[in-house]
Design a protein around this motif. Structure first.
Motif: not given
Length: 459
Positions: A11-12, A16-20, A25-26
């Motif tokens: 992450x920089x 992100x989209x919700x799916x990403x 997170x998973x």
């Protein structure tokens, strides 16, 4: 544990989209919590047609969703149900479609009371199948017991509560304590021994009692040996184990289950005030029945006194009855004699009707009538037969060859007397006989026209 797990996500200032987000997170959760054990209680258990198992694992302060897929669910031996305490092993994951945090399980084991509860259900099912819980095996409690045995601990509030109830309700009942441990390793053997001893002493009833506690504290009353000892007791037995919500195997096997030890004492201790009221009620009913009985007997005595008469009056009544019977006998004899006379007249009439002379006269009359009818019947029969014969002769004459000859026809016969029916039966020069209606002719065949003839169309 990774010190900075977020460094692996790259992450920089990336949007992100919700799916990403859910996908990363998973990955993070499954990487960090890949194989962990969690203990809790099952609730909201669901078994869809797919074969997967879904439930919520909770404790007093939190809950988490769990998923046990079909291939892993097939390896779980115990029956899963709501309220069962279990230990589960699996990984923490995230259902990306909804963003739900959940545990993906591969193992489920009973934990704490959960294992005991499974053992409880297994023994309950076994003894129930053997019929130890059936109503036919239950023995009714005595209405007014005089001697009662109590199988319980000699210390604690249970025995004091039972004694207090009997002292208040039925102080005349004799209580005997058969002391035993009600918790611990030695409790099962002691309870079995105490029950056998109490059953052999001939009490009117027994109370098996213990105060409240956890499932582990009460476990000795869920042992098979104790259950079979309770079933073997000939003496009626009341089981009062724990509080109202506590249920043990002994409760099912006993003749009666009481929610508490005090309630068990009240079942077997008749209330003295109730007995007093019942005695008074019975006394009042007895006095009323005695009065009613005396009144009925007095009326009966008065009736007998009125029926008692002087012997002379009875003799007069008997003489009057004798005269009445004599008149009835005479009338009956006269009726019978008259009936016999009428029957005799009917028989004489029938006999006269059957006299041989009368029968001969009737037969002679009938014979004369038949003799007159016979010639007439013969003449009429001959006339009918003659008419029938004439009709048949006429019919025969119509179809007779002689009638045909009479109309000018003839019959040709060969030398053997056979009738000639076609020209092919003859030959030129053959002698034939022509039979006519009157007489015969000898003829000779000139030509039978069987040879083809050529016809000229010019002639």
């Amino acid at each position: 544990m990774i010190k900075d797990p977020f460094s692996r996500l790259g992450l920089d200032r990336e949007v992100l989209t919700v799916s990403q987000l859910n996908g990363r997170a998973r990955v993070l959760l499954e990487d960090v919590f890949s194989n962990i054990w969690v203990e809790g209680e099952i609730s909201n258990l669901a078994r869809p047609a797919s074969g997967h198992v879904y439930f919520t694992l909770k404790d007093s302060g939190a809950q988490v969703r769990c998923a046990l897929f079909r291939q892993n669910a097939a390896r779980v031996r115990q029956a899963l149900k709501d309220g069962l305490a279990v230990k589960v092993r699996g990984k923490v994951s995230l259902f990306e479609g909804r963003g739900d945090y959940q545990l993906i399980l591969d193992t489920v084991e009973p934990a704490g009371d959960g294992a005991l509860r499974l053992a409880f259900e297994a023994l309950k099912e076994k003894l129930g199948a053997e019929g130890l819980f059936s109503a036919e095996r239950k023995v009714p409690l005595p209405t007014h017991p005089q001697r009662i045995g109590i199988v319980s601990s000699p210390t604690g509030a249970v025995i004091r509560d039972i004694i207090s109830v009997f002292r208040r309700r039925a102080p005349q009942v004799e209580l005997t304590l058969i002391p035993t441990a009600v918790q611990g390793r030695e409790a099962t053997a002691q309870i079995v021994r105490a029950l056998r001893m109490a059953d052999a002493r001939g009490f009117d009833a027994l109370i098996l009692a213990r105060g409240g506690g956890s499932l582990e504290d009460l476990w000795c009353f869920n042992e098979e040996a104790v259950a079979r000892a309770v079933d073997a007791c000939v003496t009626p037995i009341v089981s009062a184990i724990g509080h109202e919500t506590d249920v043990s195997i002994s409760d099912f096997v006993a003749d009666v289950r009481a929610p508490t030890p005090s309630a068990a004492a009240e079942l077997l201790a008749p209330d003295s005030s109730d007995l007093q009221r019942r005695v008074e009620s019975l006394h009042r009913r007895l006095v009323m029945r005695m009065r009613d009985r005396l009144a009925r007997e007095r009326l009966r005595l008065d009736g007998l006194a009125r029926r008692l008469r002087h012997p002379g009056e009875r003799l007069r009544q008997q003489a009057q009855r004798l005269d009445d019977l004599d008149m009835r006998l005479r009338r009956a004899f006269e009726r019978q004699l008259d009936n016999r006379r009428q029957k005799l007249l009917r028989l004489e009439t029938r006999l006269n009707g059957q006299h041989p002379g009368r029968q001969l006269a009737l037969l002679r009359q009938r014979l004369d009538s038949l003799a007159e009818r016979l010639p007439r019947a013969m003449r009429e029969g001959l006339k009918a037969r003659r008419l029938q014969l004439q009709s048949q002769v006429q019919t025969l004459h119509v179809v007779s060859p002689l009638a045909t000859l009479g109309r000018g026809y003839s019959i040709l016969l060969d030398e053997r007397g056979q009738a000639i029916r076609n020209a092919g039966q003859t030959r030129p020069g053959q002698r034939l006989k022509a039979k006519l209606a009157e007489g015969e002719l000898q003829v000779r065949v000139e030509d039978n026209h069987l040879t083809p003839v050529t016809l000229s169309l010019l002639d």
